[in-house]
Design a protein around this motif. Structure first.
Motif, PDB file in Angstrom:
ATOM      1  N   GLN A  41       0.763  -1.134   0.141  1.00 16.95           N
ATOM      2  CA  GLN A  41      -0.022  -0.118   0.157  1.00 16.95           C
ATOM      3  C   GLN A  41       0.740   1.318  -0.050  1.00 16.95           C
ATOM      4  O   GLN A  41       0.222   2.366  -0.018  1.00 16.95           O
ATOM      5  CB  GLN A  41      -1.021   0.061   1.142  1.00 16.95           C
ATOM      6  CG  GLN A  41      -0.244   0.154   2.644  1.00 16.95           C
ATOM      7  CD  GLN A  41       0.189  -1.299   3.209  1.00 16.95           C
ATOM      8  OE1 GLN A  41       0.451  -2.042   2.423  1.00 16.95           O
ATOM      9  NE2 GLN A  41       0.113  -1.121   4.474  1.00 16.95           N
ATOM     10  N   CYS A  42       2.210   1.219  -0.057  1.00 20.46           N
ATOM     11  CA  CYS A  42       3.106   2.264  -0.080  1.00 20.46           C
ATOM     12  C   CYS A  42       4.076   2.335  -1.408  1.00 20.46           C
ATOM     13  O   CYS A  42       4.723   1.191  -1.440  1.00 20.46           O
ATOM     14  CB  CYS A  42       3.738   2.200   1.075  1.00 20.46           C
ATOM     15  SG  CYS A  42       4.835   3.691   1.480  1.00 20.46           S
ATOM     16  N   VAL A 241       3.434  13.909  -4.168  1.00 21.82           N
ATOM     17  CA  VAL A 241       4.921  14.311  -3.732  1.00 21.82           C
ATOM     18  C   VAL A 241       5.013  13.182  -2.474  1.00 21.82           C
ATOM     19  O   VAL A 241       6.231  12.672  -2.405  1.00 21.82           O
ATOM     20  CB  VAL A 241       5.063  15.499  -3.235  1.00 21.82           C
ATOM     21  CG1 VAL A 241       4.353  15.978  -2.129  1.00 21.82           C
ATOM     22  CG2 VAL A 241       6.664  15.745  -2.988  1.00 21.82           C
ATOM     23  N   TYR A 242       4.065  12.519  -1.624  1.00 22.54           N
ATOM     24  CA  TYR A 242       4.437  11.890  -0.557  1.00 22.54           C
ATOM     25  C   TYR A 242       4.267  10.419  -1.221  1.00 22.54           C
ATOM     26  O   TYR A 242       3.157   9.936  -1.663  1.00 22.54           O
ATOM     27  CB  TYR A 242       3.310  11.990   0.586  1.00 22.54           C
ATOM     28  CG  TYR A 242       3.681  11.357   1.920  1.00 22.54           C
ATOM     29  CD1 TYR A 242       4.831  11.018   2.170  1.00 22.54           C
ATOM     30  CD2 TYR A 242       2.357  11.101   2.694  1.00 22.54           C
ATOM     31  CE1 TYR A 242       5.095  10.186   3.329  1.00 22.54           C
ATOM     32  CE2 TYR A 242       2.630  10.446   3.860  1.00 22.54           C
ATOM     33  CZ  TYR A 242       3.884  10.192   4.014  1.00 22.54           C
ATOM     34  OH  TYR A 242       4.115   9.135   5.257  1.00 22.54           O
ATOM     35  N   ILE A 311       6.843  18.819   3.873  1.00 20.16           N
ATOM     36  CA  ILE A 311       8.272  18.858   3.214  1.00 20.16           C
ATOM     37  C   ILE A 311       8.869  17.566   2.783  1.00 20.16           C
ATOM     38  O   ILE A 311       8.696  16.535   3.695  1.00 20.16           O
ATOM     39  CB  ILE A 311       9.070  19.675   4.296  1.00 20.16           C
ATOM     40  CG1 ILE A 311       9.030  21.013   4.538  1.00 20.16           C
ATOM     41  CG2 ILE A 311      10.671  19.388   3.542  1.00 20.16           C
ATOM     42  CD1 ILE A 311       9.546  21.852   5.648  1.00 20.16           C
ATOM     43  N   ASP A 312       9.075  17.255   1.724  1.00 12.42           N
ATOM     44  CA  ASP A 312       9.777  16.161   1.243  1.00 12.42           C
ATOM     45  C   ASP A 312      10.955  15.873   1.522  1.00 12.42           C
ATOM     46  O   ASP A 312      11.875  16.777   1.749  1.00 12.42           O
ATOM     47  CB  ASP A 312       9.138  15.928  -0.239  1.00 12.42           C
ATOM     48  CG  ASP A 312      10.180  16.835  -1.243  1.00 12.42           C
ATOM     49  OD1 ASP A 312      10.576  17.954  -0.962  1.00 12.42           O
ATOM     50  OD2 ASP A 312      10.754  16.276  -2.167  1.00 12.42           O
ATOM     51  N   GLY A 322       0.930  16.309   1.419  1.00 16.50           N
ATOM     52  CA  GLY A 322       1.630  15.213   0.615  1.00 16.50           C
ATOM     53  C   GLY A 322       1.003  14.785  -0.849  1.00 16.50           C
ATOM     54  O   GLY A 322       1.718  14.071  -1.738  1.00 16.50           O
ATOM     55  N   TYR A 323      -0.038  15.061  -0.970  1.00 16.45           N
ATOM     56  CA  TYR A 323      -0.720  14.701  -2.107  1.00 16.45           C
ATOM     57  C   TYR A 323      -0.520  16.136  -3.262  1.00 16.45           C
ATOM     58  O   TYR A 323      -0.748  15.690  -4.635  1.00 16.45           O
ATOM     59  CB  TYR A 323      -2.296  14.785  -1.874  1.00 16.45           C
ATOM     60  CG  TYR A 323      -3.320  14.467  -3.060  1.00 16.45           C
ATOM     61  CD1 TYR A 323      -3.222  12.733  -3.029  1.00 16.45           C
ATOM     62  CD2 TYR A 323      -3.984  14.973  -3.631  1.00 16.45           C
ATOM     63  CE1 TYR A 323      -4.003  12.230  -4.083  1.00 16.45           C
ATOM     64  CE2 TYR A 323      -4.579  14.347  -4.835  1.00 16.45           C
ATOM     65  CZ  TYR A 323      -4.721  13.050  -4.931  1.00 16.45           C
ATOM     66  OH  TYR A 323      -5.648  12.455  -5.780  1.00 16.45           O
TER      67      TYR A 323
END
Length: 427
Positions: A41-42, A241-242, A311-312, A322-323
């Motif tokens: 899932q990641c 981005v996440y 922040i990435d 994060g989206y």
């Protein structure tokens, strides 16, 4: 976790909210995208083929200083797997508290809890617990994907981790650290095989019941769920981005399934609030149900990019969440919060870290804008306000989910008697 930290921050200091019409700030720093687990899932799972990045500690300190100046109240260190860099996370947490940031949290997939059969296990866990107890970290989450041990360990690729968690929890509690069980909602937790076509209300209801009973029996006193974050396989990487989002079917739910999922979650939570401190606010679930029924205006817009930021680890750049990876705000230290769009109406995702607090504090923001606006909303949706008041009273009974305070069973029982558990809606 930002939800409960920000709630206490609002009650401690109302100027930012009442005068500036802003919530106490929340900053999520992805310290690393390196991970040693195989979670389907990641997108950051160990088998994903991309160049891994970890932020420079000195650079993160500059971010923390800027966060303090900008009025950030809650700081979260996420990953990847943050505990791959446990020493650095602990040092940065201490630095953040020195800079005046009160609410600090982080989490782990639990890999350090493996090999509990070894003679050195207890001493190793004691050293880790002592190290974390010496920091100001307020909350530490541990990820669990299912109440079925074999399913969780197969998904994560971490054999033996659950029994290690069970043995470690009392060691942490002896040092005044009460860890949080964190369920990332997926199809497997509801008992589905990877190829099962459709999940129904009864599947979700049973899955949540099993999960809350399971983590309570393991020894957790705090629990949370992460709403599913699915992305289309053809979606450009830059748009999300996440990397905790994924295109795998295990986190895909149709709109019909989401309606059953969120209804089941809302129905199950009250039955366990006298035993577990459960973060998830039912008023937020109610709003999400409204949104998925086509009433988006009944769900409050997210405060990501207004009060909350991400922040990435790859570039160290700031994003509204994060989206929304296409909205690169650059260096956090140079970001002018007054220039952020306070009227942005975003409901693009269900990232609970930002959506839940946005919903929970929306009545106060409405009141600040116009008492008439708040009255109209109350008249249109009295159920939301009933759930909202219940949530606030419950959070108070939970000491606002402070992971440094032991649960008070009498406070939880007293709350439960005042607000009896709701019956399940349907099967």
């Amino acid at each position: 976790m930002g939800l409960t930290d920000n709630l206490e921050a609002v009650l401690m200091s109302g100027k930012r909210l009442l005068v500036d019409r802003r919530l106490p700030g929340q900053l999520v720093i992805q310290y690393t995208d390196a991970c040693n687990a195989s979670c389907p899932q990641c997108g950051m799972r160990v088998t994903s083929d991309f160049k891994r990045s970890t932020l420079d500690k000195a650079r993160v300190k500059r971010m923390i200083r800027a966060a303090s100046v900008k009025g950030v109240s809650a700081l979260s260190f996420t990953g990847g797997e943050p505990f791959l860099y446990l020493d650095q996370i602990c040092q940065l947490a201490i630095y953040a508290r020195q800079q005046g940031i009160r609410y600090i949290r982080t989490g782990t997939n639990g890999f350090l809890f493996r090999h509990s059969e070894e003679a050195s296990f207890r001493d190793r866990i004691k050293r880790m617990a002592d190290q974390l107890a010496a920091t100001p970290i307020r909350n530490i989450w541990v990820s669990l994907d299912s109440a079925d041990i074999a399913t969780h360990e197969q998904m994560r690729g971490l054999p033996g981790v659950v029994r290690g968690i069970e043995k470690a929890l009392p060691i942490f509690a002896d040092r005044g650290l009460y860890l949080s069980a964190n369920l990332g909602i997926n199809r497997s937790f509801a008992g589905a095989s990877r190829d099962k076509d459709t999940l129904r209300y009864a599947d979700f209801h049973k899955g949540f019941e099993r999960f809350y009973r399971f983590v309570h029996e393991l020894g957790f006193t705090i629990a949370n769920v992460c709403y599913p974050m699915h992305t289309d396989a053809n979606q450009a990487d830059r748009e999300v981005v996440y990397g905790a989002t994924a295109s795998d079917r295990v986190v895909y739910f149709s709109v019909t399934e989401k309606l059953d999922l969120f209804q089941a979650l809302s129905d199950v939570i009250p039955d366990h609030r006298d035993k577990l401190r459960i973060f998830t606010p039912r008023c937020s679930i109610h709003a999400l149900l409204r949104q998925y029924r086509g009433q988006a205006e009944r769900a409050s817009p997210c405060r990501g990019g207004i009060d909350f930021f991400f922040i990435d680890s790859r570039h160290g750049h700031t994003y509204p969440c994060g989206y929304r990876g296409e909205e690169n705000f650059g260096d956090f230290g140079r970001l002018d919060l007054n220039g952020c769009e306070a009227d942005r109406q975003c409901r693009q995702c269900d990232w609970e870290c930002f959506r839940d607090p946005s919903e929970l504090f929306s009545p106060v923001l409405d009141l600040r804008q116009s008492p008439v606006l708040l009255f109209k909303r109350l008249r249109k949706d009295p159920t939301f306000f009933k759930l909202w008041l219940e949530d606030l009273l419950y959070y108070r009974a939970c000491h606002y989910f402070n992971g440094r305070i032991a649960p008070n069973s009498q406070r939880l029982e007293n709350w439960h008697q005042l607000v009896p558990a709701s019956p399940a809606a349907h099967f």
